[in-house]
Enzyme design. Structure first.
Site, PDB file in Angstrom:
ATOM      1  N   GLY A  80     101.673  34.871 100.242  1.00 27.37           N
ATOM      2  CA  GLY A  80     102.951  34.840 100.941  1.00 27.37           C
ATOM      3  C   GLY A  80     103.821  33.751 100.375  1.00 27.37           C
ATOM      4  N   GLY A  82     105.649  29.971 101.325  1.00 25.23           N
ATOM      5  CA  GLY A  82     105.734  28.837 102.211  1.00 25.23           C
ATOM      6  C   GLY A  82     107.147  28.323 102.278  1.00 25.23           C
ATOM      7  N   GLY A  83     107.319  27.148 102.893  1.00 28.10           N
ATOM      8  CA  GLY A  83     108.645  26.591 103.050  1.00 28.10           C
ATOM      9  C   GLY A  83     109.274  26.194 101.731  1.00 28.10           C
ATOM     10  N   MET A  84     108.477  25.928 100.699  1.00 29.93           N
ATOM     11  CA  MET A  84     109.035  25.430  99.439  1.00 29.93           C
ATOM     12  C   MET A  84     108.519  26.165  98.217  1.00 29.93           C
ATOM     13  SD  MET A  84     108.985  21.349 100.208  1.00 29.93           S
ATOM     14  CE  MET A  84     107.323  21.413 100.848  1.00 29.93           C
ATOM     15  N   LYS A 102      99.866  26.452  96.232  1.00 31.49           N
ATOM     16  CA  LYS A 102     101.294  26.483  96.515  1.00 31.49           C
ATOM     17  C   LYS A 102     102.026  26.114  95.227  1.00 31.49           C
ATOM     18  CE  LYS A 102     103.085  25.143 100.427  1.00 31.49           C
ATOM     19  NZ  LYS A 102     103.616  24.337 101.560  1.00 31.49           N
ATOM     20  N   ASP A 196     107.182  18.407 111.957  1.00 34.24           N
ATOM     21  CA  ASP A 196     107.443  19.845 112.095  1.00 34.24           C
ATOM     22  C   ASP A 196     106.250  20.548 112.745  1.00 34.24           C
ATOM     23  OD1 ASP A 196     108.998  22.124 111.959  1.00 34.24           O
ATOM     24  OD2 ASP A 196     108.375  22.646 109.925  1.00 34.24           O
TER      25      ASP A 196
END
Length: 983
Positions: A80, A82-84, A102, A196
């Protein structure tokens, strides 16, 4: 389409990709037969033999040979984004260890903020080593691409869990939050604030461990990490649903901001939604100025002590919250399950290098040194937030590192201090832990027992307990802040049973005879309540000519175990012939003397309660004594050992694919006369890359395709949830299989699945199981749903709110429809004995029971609601009845999200001498005439031998049950014949 013309060209690019170590691929190929010359077929052979994954093969065939290796890690498949950046499943080349990689892409790398935050996550993760935080294995740069190799977590986020399962039980949420707090305590000790925390950043593994994810916004208080301050200066970072007030204002933050976000997460897991709603701007403002909703305001059954813990985490001012995650863990210990997944150990190194954290938590949960644990107000920047106390090594109760907060520590927690109290306030004193060499403190002289005193609203408070009561019984019984009983809409927490209404008996006369003595009196029974400093005495008199019953409904959210005078122990839901019993909940206990039997589980809504029963012969008087107390360490040890019995609504066992749909004998609502769908959901095993489904059987018309059909698979979470088009008919055999590299790795078959008609039943006794004798359908096509399982629709119908046990009209109704339409018929019966429309209004126990069943079936998962009720409202006018039931109907439509049809029967029969109540009948007809409801049968016309008790009763005889079922089927058939021919 392949970018290569031959298998040799394809193998060349496989070699260049670096997926296999030099020589490994050639060695494997020598043991295989010759590859086909076609590159696509050659790739398929390599996938089948495990030498490539489908993802690798697809990209290699397209001519891509870069990006399959980062350091020692080989990319296998995407997980998938991620945020970055993108996240991939990879495997260490020599260790054969899975990892999540990542990757920050080249285009993102041109943005300085993205790169710096990516590296900050790497630094944060590298500094942390804790079982409740996702660990980092490696970090590096390959060309212009940055990558981070992390622990691969096989599980699902708590956000996904709530989306798929709804709000979670208190016990599960407390366990998850305590584990997350343990991870945050470790991060705090290392100088990090996450910033977060939210359900989507808390991962639940398959073994029940919660792990904190995504340190991308983590901020260090270390002087060296000035870049985070520079990058985030003036920016609002975090997620609007869970952000702390000071964070929403871009003010400096410390660990208490994480505690607030964890509290908002706590609230969302318990209720299914975050504390505030609206636009992003509205949420940010509400976090700053609006008090968070109270859990007890959302649901009065939440333990008040636990609601206070959540409220404290959500305090607007940081100094009003728990000052460290360790203090939050201590406050949660009364609700932690000793037999469940316990809090993982904190690291041994505190902020200043001292070995304090684990000892501090141990001290808090055992009640030792609590005075010295009261923290000073945390500071931002490089200053440490809290100085936790130094304890001697001999006082250590739990090993540090990755140890576990052992059951012994929790046992001590259960036996010391007041329920829900986090730590002793500043200025108080506590005993030094054993083993430190200090002489024991002199035993304090016991203070005089506080005398009970009455408070407004019929509430009595004594030393250990507080009771609230009214004319129908005991509403609340708290010991040390822990609620021991469950007070419901129809039933009370403790009450005399009204057999005519299957509910709590309201006393016509209810008086306070003294500040601590109350009397409820009436022609059927009386109860005298007396309250003393150390006990309660309830004197119960049965004035009936027959047997009388008095119940106590123990709170299944709190009670953990029960014992008797002989030293026997059982889980809280056991069935036992114990006249005297002691109930344990957290640190508190309650001994009850003078009962008859423990009836076991009594399921209402989502919770499981235990019923204590006193049976009184005609004219008898009995006194029940209740003695509150505090759990001893020995008792707490026994509580920890007792295995809790499974709940009445526990999930059925799952097969290799964990299928949650379809279930055996499940009926799916068809969408037209000949078409419909079958739901398919579950979880694929590790390594599966495809899920397929096949249906076999005879449809209503035509021939059913038996081809395998693909089911969308969430590769990251390995879950699948889809609707597969299917013709009306059944029973079908539905087979689901998972494949890896075209080989079946798991398969599960459900042999009876239908696509037909589904109905929800609601109302009072003649809609449940009050008929003269149980019946069963003649057709095998009729099934019933109780909220967890589907089964043959034999009486008593499962899933009714009143747990009634005799006969119903539902089998006859199902037979009539199955005979006419030749498709399976599904029934979900939810009614409750004698009950008024007022007791069914939105927000009530009965409404929520039926609404839950509707939501389980889904908005388009059933055809209509069939309502049979009116006997209990014979005193109402037409306006009163129509208005009251309209509120119920409209409320259900809001819950379902569509104008679901309601059929309302004409019902008011109270016996041969009272065959009709014209007001109620007129109100029922008004609902038909105004279009609020559809016309149901006139069941008042079923008289004479259609009724039980030789025609003198209100409920139906065997003949009447058949006639009642056929009458209902006639009305529904008239509607269905039109609906099924509509375009």
């Amino acid at each position: 389409m392949s970018a290569h013309t031959t298998a040799a060209a394809f193998l060349e690019i496989v070699h260049r990709s670096g997926i296999h170590a030099p020589g490994k691929l050639d060695a494997a190929l020598r043991d295989m037969e010759d590859l086909p010359d076609d590159p696509n077929r050659a790739a398929a052979v390599l996938v089948k033999n495990g030498l490539l994954t489908p993802f690798q093969a697809k990209n290699l065939l397209a001519g891509k040979c870069r990006g399959f290796r980062f350091g020692s890690y080989v990319i296998r498949t995407p997980l998938g984004r991620g945020g970055m950046g993108a996240v991939f499943l990879a495997e260490h080349e020599t260790l054969n260890r899975p990892a999540a990689i990542k990757v920050l892409t080249a285009s993102d790398a041109n943005r300085r903020v993205a790169v710096e935050r990516f590296l900050r996550e790497a630094r944060a993760a590298a500094a942390l080593d804790h079982p409740n935080i996702v660990r980092i294995f490696d970090v590096g740069q390959q060309g212009d691409v940055y990558f981070l190799a992390m622990e691969y977590v096989d599980g699902q986020t708590l956000e996904h869990l709530v989306k798929t399962s709804g709000a979670l039980s208190c016990g599960r949420v407390v366990e998850y939050i305590a584990q997350a707090a343990a991870g945050l305590q470790h991060a705090y000790e290392k100088g990090f604030v996450h910033r977060d925390i939210k359900p989507d950043n808390l991962m639940l593994t398959r073994d029940g461990t919660v792990k904190v994810l995504d340190m991308g916004l983590a901020r260090s208080s270390a002087d060296a990490d000035k870049v985070t301050e520079m990058l985030d200066s003036g920016a609002v970072v975090g997620t609007a649903d869970f952000i702390a007030p000071e964070q929403a204002m871009s003010a400096p933050v410390d660990i208490r901001a994480d505690i607030y976000s964890l509290g908002a997460t706590f609230f969302a897991l318990l209720t299914g939604k975050p504390p505030f709603t609206g636009t992003t701007a509205q949420k940010l403002l509400q976090h700053q100025v609006k008090p968070a909703p109270s859990l007890t305001g959302v649901d009065k059954t939440f333990p008040p002590g636990l609601a206070e813990v959540v409220a404290k985490t959500l305090a607007k001012r940081p100094e009003d919250r728990y000052q460290t995650p360790a203090h939050l863990i201590a406050a949660l210990t009364p609700w932690l399950n000793p037999s469940g997944k316990l809090v993982a150990g904190l690291s041994s190194t505190g902020p200043n290098g001292g070995e304090r954290a684990m000892e501090a938590v141990t001290a808090m949960v055992t009640g030792a040194s609590s005075a010295r644990m009261a923290p000073s107000r945390p500071q931002t920047g490089s200053a440490r937030n809290t100085r936790l106390p130094e304890l001697g090594r001999k006082g250590k109760l739990v090993a540090a590192g990755v140890g576990v907060l052992l059951v012994a520590g929790l046992v001590a927690a259960l036996s010391g201090g007041r329920s829900g109290a986090p730590a002793t306030e500043p200025g108080t004193h506590a005993a030094k832990p054993p083993g430190t060499g200090a002489p024991p403190a002199p035993a304090p002289q016991p203070a005089p027992a506080p005398q009970p005193e009455a408070a407004p609203g019929n509430r009595v408070t004594a030393g250990r307990y507080e009771v609230e009561l009214d004319a129908t019984g005991i509403k609340s019984l708290q010991i040390q802040g822990q609620e021991f009983i469950r007070s419901l809409t129809v039933y009370r927490g403790a009450y005399f049973y009204d057999g005519s209404r299957n509910a709590a008996l309201p006393f016509p006369t209810f008086t306070r005879q003294s500040p601590t003595t109350y009397l409820g009196d009436g022609p059927v029974a009386s109860v005298r309540y007396e309250f003393f400093p150390d006990r309660m005495a309830w004197t119960i008199t049965n004035k009936q000519g027959g047997e009388g019953l008095f119940f106590i409904i123990f709170n299944g959210k709190a009670v953990q175990a029960v014992s008797n005078d002989a030293g026997e122990w059982a889980g809280a839901l056991a069935k036992r012939d114990w006249p005297n019993s002691t109930w344990y909940a957290g640190r508190a206990k309650l001994k009850v003397t003078g009962g008859s039997v423990l009836r076991g589980a009594w399921t209402d809504l989502d919770e499981t309660c235990q019923v204590w029963q006193l049976t009184l012969p005609a004219g008898a008087t009995r006194t029940v004594t209740l003695e509150p107390g505090e759990v001893t360490p020995a008792e707490a040890a026994q509580v920890a050992k007792v295995a809790t019995a499974p709940t009445a609504n526990s999930e059925p066992a799952r097969g290799p694919l964990g299928l949650t749909a379809p279930l055996d004998r499940q009926v799916f609502q068809r969408t037209s006369r000949t078409t419909g769908w079958v739901g398919v959901s579950g979880r694929a095993p590790v390594g599966a890359d495809r899920v397929e489904v096949k249906l076999e059987g005879q449809p209503l018309e035509g021939v059913l395709s038996t081809d395998w059909r693909a089911v969308p698979l969430n590769a990251q979470e390995r879950t699948f949830d889809a609707r597969v088009p299917a013709p009306a008919g059944g029973w079908y055999t539905v087979t689901v299989r998972a494949l890896s590299n075209n080989e079946v790795v798991a398969e599960e078959a459900v042999t009876k699945v239908g696509v037909g008609e589904v109905f929800v039943g609601a109302g009072q006794s003649n809609s449940t199981n009050y008929g003269a004798e149980p019946t069963r359908p003649k057709s095998d096509l009729v099934a019933s749903f109780d909220g967890a399982r589907w089964q043959p629709a034999n009486d008593p119908q499962p899933g009714t709110h009143d747990h009634s046990k005799s006969g119903s009209f539902w089998p006859a109704f199902g037979d009539a429809l199955a005979d006419r339409y030749k498709v399976p018929i599904g029934l979900a019966v939810t009614g409750h004995g004698p009950s008024t429309t007022a007791e069914w209004r939105p927000g009530s126990e009965l409404f929520e029971w039926t609404a839950k069943r509707m939501k389980q079936l889904g908005p388009d998962g059933f055809r209509a609601v069939l309502w049979h009720q009116g006997e209990s409202d014979v005193g109402l006018t037409a306006d009163q009845y129509a208005t009251s039931l309209t509120t119920v109907i409209e409320g259900s439509r809001k819950v379902v999200g569509r104008p679901v049809p309601w059929f309302v029967a004409r019902v008011s029969y109270m016996g041969p001498d009272r065959p009709k109540a014209e007001g109620v009948r007129a109100g029922q007809k008004r609902l038909w005439d105004t279009g609020v409801a559809l016309e149901g049968p006139d069941t008042d016309a079923l008289t004479g031998d259609n009724r039980d008790n030789g025609g003198l009763g209100v409920h139906f005889s065997p003949k009447g049950l058949q006639a009642h079922g056929r009458a209902w089927a006639g009305k529904v058939t008239t509607y269905l014949d039109t609906a099924l021919t509509a375009p």
